[in-house]
Motif scaffolding. Sequence first.
Motif, short mmCIF file in Angstrom:
data_model
loop_
_atom_site.label_atom_id
_atom_site.label_comp_id
_atom_site.label_asym_id
_atom_site.label_seq_id
_atom_site.Cartn_x
_atom_site.Cartn_y
_atom_site.Cartn_z
N GLY A 22 0.73 -1.33 0.10
CA GLY A 22 0.12 -0.21 -0.29
C GLY A 22 0.80 1.32 -0.04
N GLN A 74 -2.98 2.55 1.60
CA GLN A 74 -3.69 2.48 0.48
C GLN A 74 -3.44 1.85 -0.74
OE1 GLN A 74 -5.57 5.89 -0.85
NE2 GLN A 74 -7.70 5.29 -1.56
N GLU A 101 -6.46 -0.77 -6.09
CA GLU A 101 -7.94 -1.68 -6.80
C GLU A 101 -7.62 -2.68 -7.86
OE1 GLU A 101 -11.16 0.34 -6.65
OE2 GLU A 101 -11.03 1.16 -4.83
#
Length: 154
Positions: free
Chosen positions: A46, A50, A53
């Motif tokens: 990440g 984050q 996707e």
Amino acid sequence: MNPRRKQRLAVVASIGILVIGAISLMLYALTDSIDLFYTPSEIIEGKQGQRPEVGQRLRIGGMVVPGTVSRNSESLAVSFDLVDVGPKVTVRYSGILPDLFREGQGIVATGVLINDTTIEAQEVLAKHDEEYMPPELAEKMKGIKHVKPEDASY
């Protein structure tokens, strides 16, 4: 407040709303063409907490792991692993690779994240200068030994 001031305030407020709306529409239209840059470690672990996707378009940069380049003899399909300082990510590409593409060489690929560790690339770029490295990647690669193209055995 007199009527003239109210009218000016209404005009200024409506212009402000129109400008904010136009900027919002432009930013929304650009979301499809923005490719965020990741390193292999950032894809797995990440970036700023984050992870990208699955299905997201992105750019990835790293070093081609020696011994991982696999070419399909019947087509132009190639797969190889990229690494920076941590885990490896597999890149699949169908097309003609740049002339400077080699094992142990730094590359940047643009593509779509297929699963947590695989990218389907539409474009592969090989760096042309052995000394240049993007600042983000250079910071992460400090102290990591990599094979230079002239030292790699084929």
